[in-house]
Design an enzyme around this catalytic site. Sequence first.
Site, short mmCIF file in Angstrom:
data_model
loop_
_atom_site.label_atom_id
_atom_site.label_comp_id
_atom_site.label_asym_id
_atom_site.label_seq_id
_atom_site.Cartn_x
_atom_site.Cartn_y
_atom_site.Cartn_z
N ARG A 152 -15.70 3.48 -7.09
CA ARG A 152 -14.96 3.49 -5.84
C ARG A 152 -14.33 4.86 -5.57
O ARG A 152 -14.99 5.89 -5.76
CB ARG A 152 -13.95 2.34 -5.84
CG ARG A 152 -14.65 0.96 -5.85
CD ARG A 152 -13.73 -0.17 -6.24
NE ARG A 152 -12.71 -0.44 -5.23
CZ ARG A 152 -12.89 -1.17 -4.11
NH1 ARG A 152 -14.08 -1.68 -3.85
NH2 ARG A 152 -11.90 -1.39 -3.28
N ASP B 282 -0.11 5.27 -0.74
CA ASP B 282 -0.50 4.21 0.20
C ASP B 282 0.36 4.38 1.45
O ASP B 282 1.54 4.72 1.35
CB ASP B 282 -0.23 2.84 -0.43
CG ASP B 282 -0.89 1.69 0.33
OD1 ASP B 282 -0.58 1.52 1.53
OD2 ASP B 282 -1.71 0.97 -0.26
N TYR C 272 3.96 -4.48 -5.25
CA TYR C 272 3.03 -3.35 -5.10
C TYR C 272 3.66 -2.28 -4.21
O TYR C 272 3.62 -1.09 -4.55
CB TYR C 272 1.72 -3.84 -4.51
CG TYR C 272 0.81 -2.71 -4.05
CD1 TYR C 272 0.01 -2.03 -4.97
CD2 TYR C 272 0.76 -2.32 -2.71
CE1 TYR C 272 -0.81 -0.98 -4.57
CE2 TYR C 272 -0.06 -1.29 -2.30
CZ TYR C 272 -0.84 -0.61 -3.23
OH TYR C 272 -1.65 0.42 -2.82
#
Length: 267
Positions: free
Chosen positions: A26, A155, A169
Amino acid sequence: MNQKYNASESLNTKAPVMLVTGSAKRIGAAIVKSAHNQGYRVIIHCHRSEQEANTLANELNKIRVGSAVIIVSDLAVVNDSAALEQFVQTIMQAFGQLDVLVHNASRFYPTPLNNINHAQWDELFLTNAKAPLLLSQALLPYLKNQRGCIISLLDIHAHDKPFSNYAVYSMAKAAHRMMVQSLALEMAPNVRVNGVAPGVNILPETNSDQALDDVQQRRIIDSIPMQRIGQPDDIAHAVLYLAQANYVTGEIITVDGGRSLTLTGGS
């Protein structure tokens, strides 16, 4: 703890060295391939994806003999000081130097309120905050020798826009973001520290518990100004830029096709 080291002598002992955690497949694999294409020697770290890591290393070593090695280890190694020291020595035995450390390894899954437990907290904070910090600290002397850099994969939900049902998370990634900014100050001027914040740059694997159906995928695409899912190479390009941007530190580059402009947090 399980560690495995696999290396052969590199023909180019002057090429810079990059370690990417969680890089057997990935986005991690895309970063490794892009770095290798630009002449880096690469250290492919994995935990449970040893077969994919070996395949990737073999592919790269066919291009340049001895330019890629793999290290297999659980990042929980950071919880034991002696084991961490051995892990660092294993990393440094690969090529004798380290120029770029990329924190890519990450666990990602929902933790709905009223069902959050200690195991989830420990695992999500380990991979997304604790291991990056302690590994950065342990490898600092070697990065300093090369005037190298650290690049963290973050993120877009880690800054003021939490993702519903992913509290742990999101908290861990927010901690990782603050690590980037804190270490950029503390490690300057010898080591630069930056981050890349992906949006939807790769979909969950179809056989995982995070797989998305066609309707969900369409909804996501409609929310992205660029009207498409990103590619792992988009992240790799940003990482390679930061690896070479000698006057950039403490910065976080968002690579999300404009999704941050429409993101309000929530689902």
